[in-house]
Scaffold this motif. Sequence first.
Motif, mmCIF file in Angstrom:
data_model
loop_
_atom_site.group_PDB
_atom_site.id
_atom_site.type_symbol
_atom_site.label_atom_id
_atom_site.label_comp_id
_atom_site.label_asym_id
_atom_site.label_seq_id
_atom_site.Cartn_x
_atom_site.Cartn_y
_atom_site.Cartn_z
ATOM 1 N N SER A 42 4.414 104.655 60.207
ATOM 2 C CA SER A 42 5.616 104.998 59.427
ATOM 3 C C SER A 42 6.730 103.988 59.679
ATOM 4 C CB SER A 42 6.121 106.404 59.789
ATOM 5 O OG SER A 42 5.197 107.374 59.363
ATOM 6 N N GLN A 86 6.900 110.609 54.421
ATOM 7 C CA GLN A 86 6.008 111.561 55.089
ATOM 8 C C GLN A 86 6.658 112.950 55.060
ATOM 9 O OE1 GLN A 86 4.850 110.160 58.962
ATOM 10 N NE2 GLN A 86 3.789 112.033 59.509
ATOM 11 N N ASP A 171 3.282 107.263 52.366
ATOM 12 C CA ASP A 171 3.094 107.647 53.772
ATOM 13 C C ASP A 171 2.611 109.088 53.860
ATOM 14 O OD1 ASP A 171 3.052 107.729 56.503
ATOM 15 O OD2 ASP A 171 5.211 107.408 56.789
ATOM 16 N N GLU A 172 1.360 109.250 54.203
ATOM 17 C CA GLU A 172 0.730 110.574 54.338
ATOM 18 C C GLU A 172 0.980 111.448 53.116
ATOM 19 O OE1 GLU A 172 0.643 112.563 58.017
ATOM 20 O OE2 GLU A 172 0.801 110.735 59.216
ATOM 21 N N SER A 175 -1.146 114.629 53.251
ATOM 22 C CA SER A 175 -1.075 115.627 54.328
ATOM 23 C C SER A 175 -0.562 116.954 53.786
ATOM 24 C CB SER A 175 -0.145 115.146 55.442
ATOM 25 O OG SER A 175 -0.709 114.039 56.083
ATOM 26 N N THR A 203 -2.812 107.042 55.728
ATOM 27 C CA THR A 203 -3.483 108.350 55.740
ATOM 28 C C THR A 203 -4.312 108.548 57.008
ATOM 29 O OG1 THR A 203 -4.970 109.822 54.516
ATOM 30 C CG2 THR A 203 -5.537 107.495 54.491
#
Length: 246
Positions: A42, A86, A171-172, A175, A203
Amino acid sequence: MLLEVSNLSVSANAKKILANLNLNINKGEVHTIMGPNGTGKSTLANVISGKDGYDITDGSIKLSSKDLSQIPSDERARLGIFMSFQHPIEIPGVSWNSFLKASINSVRKEQGKEDIAPVDFMKELKEKAELLKIDFKLLKREVNHGFSGGEKKKFEILQMLLLKPKLAILDEIDSGLDVDALKIIAKNINDFRSKENSIIIITHYNRLLDYVIPDFVHIFSSGTIAKSGDKNLAKQVEDQGYDDFK
Ligand code: ADP
Ligand code: MG
């Protein structure tokens, strides 16, 4: 070369986070970054997009050969760098509608274009929201306030589709998504993908990579890229874990 990260070292609050990191991305490429928690993924995304609070102690970041070190984050966004967070932020008092319109117009201004006509904006907004199966009612609500995790991630992708960045850093993005939302988001990333833009996908999971097949996979360890390969490297990580890359 669209993005050139050369020998980059970064600290924050006296903690060294990135060390001698090199990453080159050409137009049209999709790069995946994987790696254990706390290895600086990140942080790399943040420093490329120009977030404050980091000291670049060595190296450089260039977009289309232009050094970004003196360029603030809002200007980088106008130059075509987009980052999905994220943990997407809430903006109290601002509706998604007006936030998205202001973002689009600020990018258009940089390109020497007039503000988007309200009717064109609404048309494109509805079209893209539909692709993401976003309920139109959500567009009138305050940015991310009271939104579910899945809704927030869909709105990150909605921004990407509307802003049409040259470089999208996700970023992710996968998730916390249920499988239906994951498929919708993956489909939209794939449809966005073109010869004209580049994407960095951070990821932990292969699930997303089954749908969005990356050109390159990089494994992070201790603030740098420990190994690069193709999609098979992600499979190797899934089978063997990260121990081999430390
Ligand atoms: P990742 O995304 O790979 O999980 P991060 O880039 O978020 O990792 O963080 C890398 C490391 O740097 C972590 O140990 C984190 O606590 C630390 N870190 C990140 N930002 C700061 C900061 N502003 N000040 C001090 N340490 C930080
Ligand atoms: Mg992270």
